[in-house]
Design a protein around this motif. Sequence first.
Motif, PDB file in Angstrom:
ATOM      1  N   MET A   1     -19.554  67.886 -51.469  1.00  0.00           N
ATOM      2  CA  MET A   1     -19.550  67.105 -50.220  1.00  0.00           C
ATOM      3  C   MET A   1     -18.191  66.371 -50.138  1.00  0.00           C
ATOM      4  SD  MET A   1     -22.530  64.758 -48.535  1.00  0.00           S
ATOM      5  CE  MET A   1     -22.501  64.999 -46.790  1.00  0.00           C
ATOM      6  N   THR A   2     -17.649  66.145 -49.018  1.00  0.00           N
ATOM      7  CA  THR A   2     -16.536  65.192 -48.869  1.00  0.00           C
ATOM      8  C   THR A   2     -17.055  64.034 -48.797  1.00  0.00           C
ATOM      9  OG1 THR A   2     -15.548  67.033 -47.447  1.00  0.00           O
ATOM     10  CG2 THR A   2     -14.352  64.902 -47.389  1.00  0.00           C
ATOM     11  N   GLN A   3     -16.129  62.945 -49.121  1.00  0.00           N
ATOM     12  CA  GLN A   3     -16.282  61.477 -49.405  1.00  0.00           C
ATOM     13  C   GLN A   3     -16.269  60.816 -48.117  1.00  0.00           C
ATOM     14  OE1 GLN A   3     -13.584  59.477 -52.168  1.00  0.00           O
ATOM     15  NE2 GLN A   3     -14.554  57.572 -51.651  1.00  0.00           N
ATOM     16  N   GLU A  48      -5.412  69.954 -47.212  1.00  0.00           N
ATOM     17  CA  GLU A  48      -6.596  70.030 -48.088  1.00  0.00           C
ATOM     18  C   GLU A  48      -7.388  68.544 -47.677  1.00  0.00           C
ATOM     19  OE1 GLU A  48      -7.467  69.144 -52.799  1.00  0.00           O
ATOM     20  OE2 GLU A  48      -5.523  68.288 -51.988  1.00  0.00           O
ATOM     21  N   GLN A  49      -8.497  68.949 -47.365  1.00  0.00           N
ATOM     22  CA  GLN A  49      -9.394  67.954 -46.957  1.00  0.00           C
ATOM     23  C   GLN A  49      -9.846  66.817 -47.884  1.00  0.00           C
ATOM     24  OE1 GLN A  49     -12.986  68.625 -44.670  1.00  0.00           O
ATOM     25  NE2 GLN A  49     -13.263  66.421 -43.926  1.00  0.00           N
ATOM     26  N   ILE A  50      -9.531  65.507 -47.883  1.00  0.00           N
ATOM     27  CA  ILE A  50      -9.607  64.702 -49.107  1.00  0.00           C
ATOM     28  C   ILE A  50     -10.640  63.471 -48.711  1.00  0.00           C
ATOM     29  CG2 ILE A  50      -7.379  64.979 -49.941  1.00  0.00           C
ATOM     30  CD1 ILE A  50      -6.733  62.321 -48.550  1.00  0.00           C
ATOM     31  N   GLY A  51     -11.308  63.527 -47.484  1.00  0.00           N
ATOM     32  CA  GLY A  51     -12.250  62.628 -46.942  1.00  0.00           C
ATOM     33  C   GLY A  51     -12.882  62.802 -45.639  1.00  0.00           C
ATOM     34  N   GLY A  91     -12.077  64.732 -40.191  1.00  0.00           N
ATOM     35  CA  GLY A  91     -11.689  64.781 -41.458  1.00  0.00           C
ATOM     36  C   GLY A  91     -10.332  63.939 -41.872  1.00  0.00           C
ATOM     37  N   VAL A  92     -10.199  63.702 -43.065  1.00  0.00           N
ATOM     38  CA  VAL A  92      -8.890  63.206 -43.506  1.00  0.00           C
ATOM     39  C   VAL A  92      -8.256  64.250 -44.653  1.00  0.00           C
ATOM     40  CG1 VAL A  92      -7.672  61.234 -44.674  1.00  0.00           C
ATOM     41  CG2 VAL A  92      -9.846  60.891 -43.446  1.00  0.00           C
TER      42      VAL A  92
END
Length: 130
Positions: A1-3, A48-51, A91-92
Amino acid sequence: MTQYLDAAALRELAERAEQTDPPPCTCTKTPLDGWQSQPLSLDERQLEQIGTLVCADEAEPTFAEHLPGEGGYWSEHAPIAPRYFPYNRCGVWKCTLCGRLYLRYTEGGGYFVDQRIRALKARLIEDVPL
């Protein structure tokens, strides 16, 4: 899961990224200072999704916008208010080639779906309560 990133964590992430001097990159072929439809020149594989700014505790994120003054949604000067639309659906994302950060969300209309993208700028982040 993304933060999940609140406004403070988002600002800290953006400030850290802005302290580096990123190399020239294909992700900057089209200016992304304000919201844009994701350009075809941007290879999605280099992101790339980071958050996420999507709060799991909210049943349905608001569609209310935070646009003080005369700025508009598409403006490069529009504030980035994580609790407001469209940021609360973003998304970040990080460019894996140069490290620049972007916000992305999918805009859905009656007959279309549009992937939108905007460069993340720390100075524009505003922690505004709903």
